[in-house]
Design an enzyme around this catalytic site. Sequence first.
Site, PDB file in Angstrom:
ATOM      1  N   ASP A 100       0.822  -1.114   0.071  1.00  0.00           N
ATOM      2  CA  ASP A 100      -0.092   0.103  -0.007  1.00  0.00           C
ATOM      3  C   ASP A 100       0.986   1.269   0.045  1.00  0.00           C
ATOM      4  O   ASP A 100       1.918   1.244   0.731  1.00  0.00           O
ATOM      5  CB  ASP A 100      -0.926  -0.025   1.259  1.00  0.00           C
ATOM      6  CG  ASP A 100      -2.273   0.257   0.932  1.00  0.00           C
ATOM      7  OD1 ASP A 100      -2.480   1.082   0.556  1.00  0.00           O
ATOM      8  OD2 ASP A 100      -2.992  -0.648   1.313  1.00  0.00           O
ATOM      9  N   ASP A 202      -3.433   4.253  -2.378  1.00  0.00           N
ATOM     10  CA  ASP A 202      -4.693   4.553  -1.406  1.00  0.00           C
ATOM     11  C   ASP A 202      -5.270   5.887  -1.764  1.00  0.00           C
ATOM     12  O   ASP A 202      -4.371   7.071  -1.730  1.00  0.00           O
ATOM     13  CB  ASP A 202      -4.241   4.746  -0.048  1.00  0.00           C
ATOM     14  CG  ASP A 202      -5.299   5.036   1.086  1.00  0.00           C
ATOM     15  OD1 ASP A 202      -6.063   4.206   1.468  1.00  0.00           O
ATOM     16  OD2 ASP A 202      -5.353   6.246   1.521  1.00  0.00           O
ATOM     17  N   GLU A 271      -6.941   2.965  -5.622  1.00  0.00           N
ATOM     18  CA  GLU A 271      -8.268   3.172  -4.871  1.00  0.00           C
ATOM     19  C   GLU A 271      -9.195   4.337  -5.356  1.00  0.00           C
ATOM     20  O   GLU A 271      -8.545   5.532  -5.135  1.00  0.00           O
ATOM     21  CB  GLU A 271      -8.151   3.099  -3.356  1.00  0.00           C
ATOM     22  CG  GLU A 271      -9.258   2.843  -2.747  1.00  0.00           C
ATOM     23  CD  GLU A 271      -9.483   3.703  -1.512  1.00  0.00           C
ATOM     24  OE1 GLU A 271     -10.479   3.244  -0.599  1.00  0.00           O
ATOM     25  OE2 GLU A 271      -8.732   4.617  -1.157  1.00  0.00           O
ATOM     26  N   HIS A 331     -10.916  -4.158   3.303  1.00  0.00           N
ATOM     27  CA  HIS A 331     -10.896  -3.990   4.794  1.00  0.00           C
ATOM     28  C   HIS A 331     -11.727  -2.628   5.192  1.00  0.00           C
ATOM     29  O   HIS A 331     -11.825  -2.137   6.111  1.00  0.00           O
ATOM     30  CB  HIS A 331      -9.565  -3.531   5.043  1.00  0.00           C
ATOM     31  CG  HIS A 331      -8.915  -2.195   4.499  1.00  0.00           C
ATOM     32  ND1 HIS A 331      -8.577  -2.134   3.040  1.00  0.00           N
ATOM     33  CD2 HIS A 331      -8.468  -0.935   4.748  1.00  0.00           C
ATOM     34  CE1 HIS A 331      -8.288  -0.882   2.736  1.00  0.00           C
ATOM     35  NE2 HIS A 331      -8.135  -0.133   3.625  1.00  0.00           N
ATOM     36  N   ASP A 332     -12.403  -1.942   3.978  1.00  0.00           N
ATOM     37  CA  ASP A 332     -13.493  -0.843   4.385  1.00  0.00           C
ATOM     38  C   ASP A 332     -14.783  -1.550   4.174  1.00  0.00           C
ATOM     39  O   ASP A 332     -15.738  -0.450   4.349  1.00  0.00           O
ATOM     40  CB  ASP A 332     -13.080   0.182   3.298  1.00  0.00           C
ATOM     41  CG  ASP A 332     -11.740   0.719   3.619  1.00  0.00           C
ATOM     42  OD1 ASP A 332     -11.365   0.884   4.830  1.00  0.00           O
ATOM     43  OD2 ASP A 332     -11.156   1.341   2.608  1.00  0.00           O
TER      44      ASP A 332
HETATM   45  C1  NOJ Z   1      -8.900   4.276   2.127  1.00  0.00           C
HETATM   46  C2  NOJ Z   1      -8.643   3.201   2.698  1.00  0.00           C
HETATM   47  O1  NOJ Z   1      -8.821   1.936   2.301  1.00  0.00           O
HETATM   48  C3  NOJ Z   1      -8.971   3.313   4.143  1.00  0.00           C
HETATM   49  O2  NOJ Z   1      -8.901   2.198   4.936  1.00  0.00           O
HETATM   50  C4  NOJ Z   1      -8.544   4.712   4.919  1.00  0.00           C
HETATM   51  O3  NOJ Z   1      -9.093   4.913   6.060  1.00  0.00           O
HETATM   52  C5  NOJ Z   1      -8.574   5.576   3.818  1.00  0.00           C
HETATM   53  N1  NOJ Z   1      -8.362   5.549   2.578  1.00  0.00           N
HETATM   54  C6  NOJ Z   1      -7.556   6.946   4.302  1.00  0.00           C
HETATM   55  O4  NOJ Z   1      -6.535   6.565   4.029  1.00  0.00           O
END
Ligand code: NOJ
Length: 528
Positions: A100, A202, A271, A331-332
């Site tokens: 990442d 990210d 992302e 993970h989100d």
């Molecule tokens: C996206 C990430 O996937 C998430 O977990 C994170 O909290 C935010 N970006 C901020 O970096």
Amino acid sequence: MVKYEWWHEAVVYQIYPRSFMDSDGDGIGDLAGIASELDYLSGTLGVDAIWISPFYPSPMADFGYDVADYTDVDPMFGTLADFDALVEGAHERDLRVIIDWVPNHSSSRHPWFVESRSSRDNPKRDWYVWKDPAPDGSEPNNWISVFSGPAWTFDEHTGQYYLHSFLAEQPDINWRNDETRAAMLDTLRFWLRRGVDGFRLDACHFAMKDPLYRSNPMLDVPRHGYKNLGEYDSFEHIHDRGHPDIHGLFREVRAILDEFSADRPRFSVGEIHLEGEEWASYYGNGDELHMPYYFGMLHGDWTAAWARDVVETQERVLPPGAWPNHVLGNHDEIRIATRYGERRARLATLMLLTLRGTPTIYYGDELGMAQAEIPPDRQQDPWGRRQPGLGRDGCRTPMQWTIGEHAGFTTGRPWLATVDPDRTRNVEAQLRDPDSMLSLTRRLIEVRKGSRALRTGPYEAIEGLPETVFAYLRRAGGETVHVYLNFGDEPVRVPAEGTLLVATQSAGSGPVDGVLMLDGLDGAVLGS
Ligand code: NOJ
């Protein structure tokens, strides 16, 4: 004509390092823990690449997405030597390592920011985004943090606001400053020299915003995506992210990856939670990201028409030669076994692993791990504490390896409790069960790896089937694979011929001669 590189044909597996495997009994996963499970990843499961969420030194305000040093490992996760050993072990098994990279913001404890906030004339002041208050003392504009509240925090000491698109502990980096830009890009080179095969970038389109820092227009009616982000959804986000200058930055990132690609291509996946042409623009002319993640499958009304639309929308907007991808969890997001249900998760996995494009599997989804229910007052995730319902701890519980205590994740006390009440969602139990989610996932990966059609063939829809069925074929090198997915609850009969390679509910195999019977929520892959 696409020249197929490793990342086109790879099955990627996402590891949340806090939660994968703990080697030292402190209750938190680490790099040595990941290294100890390489045989599981590359042998048992058979994936081709791992993406590891951040393991950089961090105060962990956002569990590692607040980076305090871009070129080191947090002691909680190990050392650079552990990282090198992990890469070496992975490469010995032909497993690629993607890490990442968090370009939009650092931690507020990063030495760059500590210097930047120390005085207005500090040489690093401009490395972050500092603005004077509005005439009435309020924030410089109306930008909102994704995690709620204003995207600006006032610094008493220097009398200015700094920008943070996420937490106040995650100040946004000023990519318009040439020195910052060079320093950040050098961190990519650091890891490329250490042998990483690629990066997941990210929140990367946030890195460039309107250089005039104009307020976003307010919408008449809030526009919620699949998550309700509260006040954030009341604005048209045209100025606080995705400024066209981001394309220049992505081209620079790509050029750096290309510099290091003589022996093997180095890869980037971004992302980017956008859709349509805007989403597709991040491929550039084949000179920006190798792929922006496509999140269409994360949410929907679970009909055959929905699934087909997700697939075909992506296919339609892809620039020539660009490569698609699909994701069912990360993970989100709420775990797929909970979001769609266990049976549907099986069908979705069959779809994920038979579509055109690079699939990414989130750790534990190969076991059907469920979302943990953690009330807002016990959430460790800062987002969950601020906005009840949006907490992400539930999808970040430890990987379940065994039927033993703490599912074999740690000998200590896990940072989050495991969720395996009947002790069946773990590797040990599922390896013994030919009908388990793990056995299904392994078989699907095996079939995909053995099939040029599934790895590289174009996607063609199969028409004229019952409304609840989404079906497609993939063809390459004289081989054809047909995939039938019944999104409905009732059984259906579809005309089909071929050899059953894998199916969601039955572990059967053998010829299908004219008619395929699919139970509700059942799917099958036929080769010919
Ligand atoms: C996206 C990430 O996937 C998430 O977990 C994170 O909290 C935010 N970006 C901020 O970096």
